[in-house]
Motif scaffolding. Structure first.
Motif, PDB file in Angstrom:
ATOM      1  N   THR A 546      -6.266 -31.417 -38.620  1.00  0.00           N
ATOM      2  CA  THR A 546      -5.003 -31.678 -37.906  1.00  0.00           C
ATOM      3  C   THR A 546      -4.897 -30.918 -36.582  1.00  0.00           C
ATOM      4  OG1 THR A 546      -3.907 -29.918 -39.148  1.00  0.00           O
ATOM      5  CG2 THR A 546      -3.823 -32.148 -40.083  1.00  0.00           C
ATOM      6  N   ALA A 547      -5.314 -29.640 -36.583  1.00  0.00           N
ATOM      7  CA  ALA A 547      -5.143 -28.819 -35.381  1.00  0.00           C
ATOM      8  C   ALA A 547      -6.416 -28.743 -34.542  1.00  0.00           C
ATOM      9  CB  ALA A 547      -4.699 -27.406 -35.768  1.00  0.00           C
ATOM     10  N   ASP A 613       2.583 -27.018 -31.871  1.00  0.00           N
ATOM     11  CA  ASP A 613       3.855 -27.170 -32.580  1.00  0.00           C
ATOM     12  C   ASP A 613       3.703 -26.908 -34.071  1.00  0.00           C
ATOM     13  OD1 ASP A 613       2.255 -29.293 -33.061  1.00  0.00           O
ATOM     14  OD2 ASP A 613       3.824 -30.838 -32.846  1.00  0.00           O
ATOM     15  N   GLN A 614       2.599 -26.217 -34.464  1.00  0.00           N
ATOM     16  CA  GLN A 614       2.370 -25.951 -35.880  1.00  0.00           C
ATOM     17  C   GLN A 614       2.274 -24.452 -36.122  1.00  0.00           C
ATOM     18  OE1 GLN A 614      -0.781 -28.494 -37.658  1.00  0.00           O
ATOM     19  NE2 GLN A 614      -1.118 -29.223 -35.550  1.00  0.00           N
ATOM     20  N   LEU A 616      -0.095 -22.241 -38.629  1.00  0.00           N
ATOM     21  CA  LEU A 616      -1.253 -22.397 -39.500  1.00  0.00           C
ATOM     22  C   LEU A 616      -1.337 -21.232 -40.467  1.00  0.00           C
ATOM     23  CD1 LEU A 616      -3.858 -23.406 -36.740  1.00  0.00           C
ATOM     24  CD2 LEU A 616      -2.276 -24.875 -38.018  1.00  0.00           C
TER      25      LEU A 616
END
Length: 666
Positions: A546-547, A613-614, A616
């Protein structure tokens, strides 16, 4: 043909009576003349003595300044590894005592000019209330140039005491993170405390290059006044300024105002040493006495010489030809025909002439052979691509141009140097001698890598080879060859490190891991008890998916840092591949290893990485395997730790499992 000593003895016997008489008369006259001349020479040489005395003081002060600079630089290097201003301040409190030997006070300020610590005769103080230093010129110069700075005389804000400050940057890469400084107080005599080189009756002063007095033998009353206000130096100071304020290392000397005055600069500082001494007032009387003494001496010598020379000329007329021939032999220009032109005849002079002719011919042959050997040797040494030196009884007697360059000396400085000074470690030369003699006893040359030292104190790695001049007589000396291998050493060390570590995280790689496990298994008694910990990250794959891999790489580096923070310095942190890690604990029990594993699990769980915007996060499933007697191979031990890690993974993740499973920690 009679021996040369026999001929010479008979010749001396015929001259001894005349020579004795003339010697007595001439000695008395010369003694009287020399006794008076010595007094005049003492007066005339006042300027040279004054120059030499002042230069000795300047050199001593320069040496002391170098010691101060070295002390500040060493302290700055010791402060560089600190991670924060607080840690640097704490380290400074330990290091301040060494600065106290060359400074009246010292202090540490951060990159904004705020004081962190201060040390003086009252002790060491953290966060002293001495005010910000960001407006000080020396602080601004250090921050701008990232180099050491020396201040002008300045008054302290709290004490009002006038001092000179030496400042040194504390670097973190290319960034100045702090400034460490030493204080030289003018009222404490820190500037002019040198006692060397002073002549009787002399007065010594230290000034800056504008003539402001920094130190005076007479005390504090004249400090910070211009030198032109000091009557003994005023005229000399104006003469110095009229010549353009020269700062030659040879020094400035003049006679002015009834004083012999010398001025010599202190190298690498804006300071000068001035010294004044009264001029002797006996010059006129000395000249009159000297004239009368010389007249009497000349008359006596002429009378005795005339009588003696007349008799010697009659007795030894053939000797003149022999003397002129010997003079040709000893002239600066080479004698092209050393066997030609000698006077003949019978008697003692004829025999002496024959002996000298034979000696001259033989000497000419030896001189030509010696010159040819010297020419070849100089050519070999000049062309040698490595340093070559001849060392005998621990002293360098011959050195090539490359050898002089390696050690930072010119040829006169290199010759005569003690060999132990060329080694960086105090016992380096002794250990080298032992190794070289051991090789010589086996009949082979010696070679090895050693840390050597240049004349400026800097060390370097060198391949040093030695072989005796004569294998049967080691006292005749050794031939050394020296090659600088510092760069090769650094490259080798860097390659060795890269071959054993993961380039992303800096953790050990699988090859290094296998070597360490093999070492433990090969010597269980030394390293036991020992424990192997396997760590498999939970929920790491979604981060890559995802990242992206850059985010994943950042997480992996933080995980390695977390594992290392919970381990001892001697424990081996390993990246096995992907998101799998290992930790090898030597001299560690199983229960202690479980506690370490639990701390690692908690530390990994606390890792938070904001990414775009996450946020982790990862967890860790950990397996712990003790080195038990039933584990025979590295594969057995790795399999046990891997099985425990798998059990932790399948039991719900974020757990620590022991192999065989006994304790589950959540």
């Amino acid at each position: 043909m009679p021996a040369f000593d026999d001929v010479a003895w008979r010749l001396r016997a015929s001259l001894v009576a005349v020579v004795a008489l003339l010697s007595v008369a001439a000695s008395v006259a010369i003694w009287l003349a020399v006794s008076h001349l010595a007094e005049r020479i003492a007066r005339v040489s006042d300027e040279d003595h004054q120059r030499a005395s002042t230069r000795a003081t300047a050199e001593a002060m320069s040496s002391l300044q170098h010691q101060r600079e070295a002390a500040l630089a060493g302290t700055a290097r010791m402060l560089q590894p600190a991670a924060s201003d607080e840690e640097r301040a704490q380290r400074f409190t330990v290091l301040a005592s060494s600065l106290g030997t060359v400074f009246s006070a010292s202090f540490l300020i951060d990159a904004l000019g705020q004081p962190l610590a201060r040390a003086d005769e009252h002790g060491v103080q953290l966060m002293p209330a001495i005010g910000a230093m960001d407006d000080r010129t020396y602080f601004q110069e250090v921050m701008r140039t990232r180099k050491p700075a020396l201040s002008q005389p300045i008054a302290g804000r709290n004490t009002g005491r006038v001092s000179i400050v030496m400042a040194q940057p504390v670097m973190d890469g290319q960034r100045v993170v702090a400034v460490v400084a030493g204080v030289l107080r003018l009222d404490s005599g820190d500037i002019g405390r040198m006692a060397v080189g002073r002549l009787p009756g002399a007065v010594r002063v230290v000034t800056d290059d504008q003539g402001q007095i920094l130190s005076h033998d007479g005390g504090l009353a004249l400090q910070r006044l211009p030198l032109s206000r000091e009557s003994r130096f005023a005229e000399a100071f104006e003469a110095w300024r009229a010549q353009g304020s020269p700062r030659s290392t040879e020094g400035f000397v003049t006679v002015a105002g009834g004083q012999v005055v010398a001025a010599v600069p202190v190298s690498e500082t804006p300071w000068l040493i001035w010294q004044a001494r009264p001029v002797s007032g006996l010059q006129g009387a000395l000249d009159d006495e000297l004239e009368r003494t010389l007249q009497w001496t000349i008359g006596a010598v002429l009378l005795a010489g005339s009588l003696g020379c007349a008799w010697i000329a009659w007795r030894l007329r053939p000797l003149g030809r022999l003397v002129r021939r010997v003079q040709r032999l000893t002239a600066p220009m080479a004698d092209a025909q050393p066997g030609v032109g000698w006077p003949g005849g019978a008697g003692e002079l004829g025999q002496l002439s024959s002996l000298l002719r034979l000696l001259a011919t033989e000497q000419d042959g030896l001189a030509h052979a010696h010159a040819e050997i010297q020419t070849r040797l100089r050519a070999v040494l000049a062309a040698a691509p490595v340093g070559v030196a001849f060392v005998r009884e621990g002293v360098v007697e011959l050195a090539s141009a490359e050898c002089c360059r390696l050690f930072g000396n010119d040829a006169p400085q290199m010759l005569g140097r003690a060999a132990h000074e060329l080694f960086e470690e105090p016992d380096g030369f002794q250990r080298f001698q032992q190794a070289a003699r051991g090789a010589a006893a086996l009949g082979v040359p010696y070679g090895g890598d050693w840390r050597l030292r240049r004349s400026d104190g800097l060390g370097f790695w060198a391949n040093l080879r030695s072989r005796p001049v004569d294998w049967d007589d080691l006292s005749l000396g050794e031939i050394w060859t020296v090659a600088d291998v510092t760069e090769q050493k650094l490259v080798r060390q860097r390659l060795e490190w890269q071959s054993r570590h993961d380039p992303l995280t800096g953790a050990a790689n699988r090859m290094f891991f296998d070597q360490r496990i093999a070492r433990v298994l090969g010597n269980r008694e030394l390293f036991s008890p020992a424990v192997l910990i396997f760590i498999d990250l939970d929920h790491f794959k979604p981060i890559n998916d995802t990242a992206g891999h850059l985010a994943g790489d950042e997480v992996l580096k933080l995980v390695v840092q977390a594992i290392a923070a919970q381990s001892r310095s001697g424990d081996l942190v390993v990246r096995l591949g992907g998101d799998e890690f290992a930790l090898l604990l030597e001299q560690c029990s199983g229960m202690a290893a479980l506690a370490v594993a639990q701390r690692i699990r908690a530390a990994v769980q606390e890792i938070v990485v904001p990414w775009e915007d996450q946020v982790l996060r990862v967890g860790a499933s950990i397996g712990v395997a003790e080195l038990t007697p039933d584990i025979r191979t590295a594969q057995d031990w790795v399999a046990a730790a891997d099985a425990a890690c798998y059990a932790a993974k399948t039991s719900g993740r974020n757990q620590v499992q022991m192999s065989p499973p006994r304790v589950v920690l959540r």
